[in-house]
Design an enzyme around this catalytic site. Structure first.
Site, mmCIF file in Angstrom:
data_model
loop_
_atom_site.group_PDB
_atom_site.id
_atom_site.type_symbol
_atom_site.label_atom_id
_atom_site.label_comp_id
_atom_site.label_asym_id
_atom_site.label_seq_id
_atom_site.Cartn_x
_atom_site.Cartn_y
_atom_site.Cartn_z
ATOM 1 C CG ASP A 1 -2.107 0.873 1.137
ATOM 2 O OD1 ASP A 1 -2.381 1.367 0.028
ATOM 3 O OD2 ASP A 1 -2.773 1.097 2.168
HETATM 4 MG MG LIG Z 1 -2.601 5.009 5.209
#
Ligand SMILES: [Mg+2]
Ligand SMILES: Nc1ncnc2c1ncn2[C@@H]1O[C@H](COP(=O)(O)OP(=O)(O)O)[C@@H](O)[C@H]1O
Length: 340
Positions: free
Chosen positions: A139
């Site tokens: 991410d």
């Molecule tokens: Mg974050």
């Protein structure tokens, strides 16, 4: 110190949704056999696994700690230290990072950081974690990346992480190496050797399809060559050859799109191949034996760059090929035969 808490009730709600997804995926595999290749149950399992990690903050702390250990000697990259005393299922506590967010490009510039250097370090760190450790932050957007006053990149938010086994790491390195050296037959062989493409397909035809992706990319100006796009095109082609969906490779490809995007905001003329060569080249030298020496990679790269200078018009063809590919994927048309 920085702590994060779980939202109340989220655990029960998610368990309920997941049950429904498993039901649908199971039915799909049972009654729609042609969707089995996409492995809906497997994909749901991956989702279950990653979300379990996201919901138990001890696991997030463990991911942070594992990557911290792996990256302990990495140049220019680190992660916050975990405070295990103040970490539990519903709270994770870690070192407070006092830095500039990567989304604040002007702030980074004002603080005197070397933006091109940061772009290179970011992609190199990501590839190092992927190839060397088989464990990566999945991410890596601007909001989860800081640059500390010493110029180190600090990644936070380990809610989503990806793992690649030895076989997938080797597969990835061989693919990148194959594209860099324009050895399309090798890229094709790797798919068959790994058992990803069913053996009834023809390796030479597959190599031909892969050449169709690789050659136009070699014709592009260096700074527009995207590794993420290459992998995206590759996975589209492999689907035409009935390659099974590998959830971990899809996760990797999606993360690479993001990491490359961040690198390009830091350096609009970012050259993905040049930046990745030290890491991919070293991995290949260390892992794929003495025959495949790193200078091959460099030669391949130089050849690619020369080609880029010589034939800019090829770049236009990539766009067209990409469009053809999308339509092929949607309509299931085979590749045009060369004899008709
Ligand atoms: Mg974050
Ligand atoms: N160790 C830290 N030090 C300083 N700020 C942090 C730290 N960890 C997270 N943050 C800040 O909090 C924000 C949200 O935390 P994050 O872990 O990314 O959670 P979310 O899942 O909500 O994105 C981050 O974008 C960052 O700005």
């Amino acid at each position: 110190m920085r702590s994060r808490l779980s939202a109340p009730g989220v655990r029960q709600r998610f368990a309920h949704d997941l049950e429904a997804m498993f039901l649908v995926a199971g039915l799909q595999e049972r009654f729609l056999p042609h969707t089995r290749r996409l492995r809906p149950v497997e994909v749901t399992k991956t989702l279950e696994q990653t979300t379990k990690i996201e919901m138990d903050l001890r696991l997030e702390a463990a991911a942070l700690s594992e990557l911290g250990e792996n990256a302990a000697d990495d140049p220019g990259f680190r992660v916050p230290k975990v405070d295990w005393e103040r970490t539990g299922r519903d709270v994770v506590t870690m070192e407070w990072i006092d830095g500039t967010k990567m989304s604040d490009v002007e702030g980074l510039r004002a603080a005197g950081h070397d933006l091109n250097g940061l772009a290179d370090t970011l992609i190199q760190s990501f590839l190092r974690h992927t190839l060397r450790d088989g464990f990566f932050h999945a991410d890596m957007h601007q909001g989860n990346l800081f640059v500390d006053p010493q110029g180190m990149i600090v990644a936070v938010d380990f809610g989503i992480v990806g793992r690649l086994g030895k076989k997938e790491r080797r597969f990835l390195a061989e693919i990148l190496y194959g594209f860099i050296t324009r050895d399309y037959r090798r890229v094709a062989d790797v798919h068959f050797e790994a058992g990803y493409v069913p053996a009834h397909h023809n390796v030479a035809s597959f190599a031909q399809a892969i050449r169709a992706i690789g050659e136009p990319i070699h014709g592009q100006p260096a700074e527009t060559i995207s590794m993420a796009k290459l992998l995206t095109l590759l996975f589209e082609v492999t689907q035409l050859f009935d390659m099974e969906t590998r959830p971990e490779l899809v996760m990797l490809q999606k993360t690479m799109v993001v990491v490359e995007g961040v690198a390009r905001t830091l350096n609009p003329r970012f050259n993905m191949w040049k930046a990745s060569e030290p890491v991919v080249g070293a991995w290949i030298r260390d892992n794929l034996g003495p025959k495949r020496i790193v200078s091959d990679v460099k030669e391949g790269l130089h050849a690619a760059l020369r080609l880029a200078e010589a034939a800019p018009e090829i770049a236009a063809k990539t766009e067209k090929f990409s469009r053809d590919l999308t339509s092929m994927a949607e309509n299931g048309l085979p590749f045009r035969r060369t004899d008709c």
